[in-house]
Design a protein around this motif. Sequence first.
Motif, mmCIF file in Angstrom:
data_model
loop_
_atom_site.group_PDB
_atom_site.id
_atom_site.type_symbol
_atom_site.label_atom_id
_atom_site.label_comp_id
_atom_site.label_asym_id
_atom_site.label_seq_id
_atom_site.Cartn_x
_atom_site.Cartn_y
_atom_site.Cartn_z
ATOM 1 N N GLY A 111 0.807 -1.221 0.000
ATOM 2 C CA GLY A 111 0.000 0.000 0.000
ATOM 3 C C GLY A 111 0.837 1.267 0.000
ATOM 4 O O GLY A 111 0.334 2.346 0.344
ATOM 5 N N PHE A 115 -0.629 4.965 0.002
ATOM 6 C CA PHE A 115 -0.367 5.751 1.200
ATOM 7 C C PHE A 115 0.392 7.042 0.877
ATOM 8 O O PHE A 115 0.158 8.075 1.524
ATOM 9 C CB PHE A 115 0.390 4.951 2.278
ATOM 10 C CG PHE A 115 0.551 5.756 3.516
ATOM 11 C CD1 PHE A 115 -0.507 5.899 4.403
ATOM 12 C CD2 PHE A 115 1.727 6.462 3.762
ATOM 13 C CE1 PHE A 115 -0.396 6.727 5.518
ATOM 14 C CE2 PHE A 115 1.848 7.280 4.865
ATOM 15 C CZ PHE A 115 0.784 7.410 5.748
ATOM 16 N N LYS A 118 -2.204 9.387 0.019
ATOM 17 C CA LYS A 118 -2.989 9.758 1.206
ATOM 18 C C LYS A 118 -2.221 10.741 2.077
ATOM 19 O O LYS A 118 -2.781 11.713 2.597
ATOM 20 C CB LYS A 118 -3.293 8.511 2.050
ATOM 21 C CG LYS A 118 -4.298 7.554 1.469
ATOM 22 C CD LYS A 118 -4.417 6.349 2.415
ATOM 23 C CE LYS A 118 -5.376 5.307 1.889
ATOM 24 N NZ LYS A 118 -5.452 4.125 2.783
ATOM 25 N N VAL A 219 5.852 0.711 5.325
ATOM 26 C CA VAL A 219 4.428 0.444 5.092
ATOM 27 C C VAL A 219 4.187 -1.055 5.116
ATOM 28 O O VAL A 219 4.889 -1.808 4.435
ATOM 29 C CB VAL A 219 3.992 1.014 3.720
ATOM 30 C CG1 VAL A 219 2.505 0.764 3.481
ATOM 31 C CG2 VAL A 219 4.313 2.501 3.639
ATOM 32 N N ASP A 221 1.090 -4.255 5.291
ATOM 33 C CA ASP A 221 -0.295 -4.706 5.215
ATOM 34 C C ASP A 221 -0.646 -5.447 6.509
ATOM 35 O O ASP A 221 -0.043 -6.482 6.812
ATOM 36 C CB ASP A 221 -0.392 -5.631 3.989
ATOM 37 C CG ASP A 221 -1.773 -6.228 3.786
ATOM 38 O OD1 ASP A 221 -2.557 -6.265 4.741
ATOM 39 O OD2 ASP A 221 -2.044 -6.662 2.656
ATOM 40 N N THR A 247 -1.451 -0.611 6.990
ATOM 41 C CA THR A 247 -2.533 -0.404 6.018
ATOM 42 C C THR A 247 -3.563 -1.528 6.081
ATOM 43 O O THR A 247 -3.335 -2.551 6.727
ATOM 44 C CB THR A 247 -1.980 -0.353 4.577
ATOM 45 O OG1 THR A 247 -1.408 -1.625 4.266
ATOM 46 C CG2 THR A 247 -0.943 0.739 4.416
ATOM 47 N N LYS A 248 -4.642 -1.297 5.395
ATOM 48 C CA LYS A 248 -5.728 -2.280 5.208
ATOM 49 C C LYS A 248 -6.371 -2.677 6.538
ATOM 50 O O LYS A 248 -6.721 -3.832 6.757
ATOM 51 C CB LYS A 248 -5.233 -3.491 4.421
ATOM 52 C CG LYS A 248 -4.536 -3.026 3.132
ATOM 53 C CD LYS A 248 -4.209 -4.128 2.186
ATOM 54 C CE LYS A 248 -3.226 -3.621 1.130
ATOM 55 N NZ LYS A 248 -2.874 -4.610 0.143
ATOM 56 N N GLY A 273 -3.956 2.976 7.479
ATOM 57 C CA GLY A 273 -4.748 3.092 6.257
ATOM 58 C C GLY A 273 -6.025 2.294 6.442
ATOM 59 O O GLY A 273 -5.992 1.157 6.895
ATOM 60 N N ILE A 281 -7.127 7.689 5.752
ATOM 61 C CA ILE A 281 -5.878 7.719 6.527
ATOM 62 C C ILE A 281 -6.192 8.293 7.901
ATOM 63 O O ILE A 281 -6.955 9.243 8.028
ATOM 64 C CB ILE A 281 -4.805 8.579 5.803
ATOM 65 C CG1 ILE A 281 -3.608 8.910 6.722
ATOM 66 C CG2 ILE A 281 -5.381 9.887 5.263
ATOM 67 C CD1 ILE A 281 -2.471 9.654 6.013
#
Length: 295
Positions: A111, A115, A118, A219, A221, A247-248, A273, A281
Amino acid sequence: MFDNLSEKLDKALHVLKGRGQITEINVAETMKEIRRALLDADVNFKIAKEFTNKVKEKALGQNVLTTLQPGQLMVKIVKDELTQLMGGEAEEIDLSGNPTVVLMSGLQGSGKTTFSGKLANYLKKKKNKKPLLVACDVYRPAAIDQLHIVGEQVGVEVYSDRGNNDPVAIAKAGIKHAKENGQNVVIIDTAGRLAVDEQMMTEIANIHKAVEPQETLFVVDAMTGQDAVNTAKAFNDVLNFDGVILTKLDGDTRGGAAISIKSVVDKPIKFIGTGEKMEAIDVFHPSRMADRILG
Ligand code: GDP
């Protein structure tokens, strides 16, 4: 496995909450289960032990056994300690550079590009900054296109140089471009591979050395389980990064990854995220994540 952490903590506390009478014995049992759940989630032994010791100490100090709603009080104590375990307070990024350089790292698909967009949007709208996005993936033309799309969505300029296959040169040229055009934050999106490999690590280490970022962000996931922890460790060994982006977190994932990663690399999680849109975000708040983990 991270949801396991949530489930296990839930279960441990559920037992406590469900008992008509709470005794020292079931508090001790609960602490054992909590410690086991934390160990299973990669929290190291010492930290897990300290954690349960602190919970026990507080429970004794607040005379949990004699209060009207001992279960609730225990949950609160555990929640407070989980919050501390994840850093206590929210920690934002350092924007003191001129321009501030933010280097994004992580595996492909984690991501990063999303990101980057974002973050540019967030800094522009919430922090009154003028960001520049820089495309340093020299292997996948589609990645450069994607960053341009993201930049367009948030109204932020994207610097790229399609003929150039030297990411260090592109990153430096991007910073120069920002200086010449009045942009005060440079967000460098880098190439990611599907797994950690030496070439990729050397490449990002070289970019890191050349641009001396104020913020190197990793970053990851949140849904990738144990791999998330191993990847975090591998990147941290090479980059000694400043913060983690999880993220996610919009799916069912409850966020146990936050605890595991924080305990393994001891770096703050700075943002999360929560969707594919540019607005999805949030600054990472340890107490909110503790709520989420406890369900
Ligand atoms: P990169 O390869 O690291 O640059 O990853 P991308 O930014 O291309 O993201 C990979 C996929 O994950 C894309 O389909 C994104 O839309 C999606 N994605 C990124 N962040 C999030 C998020 O917070 N939530 C969800 N649901 N999807 C995300």
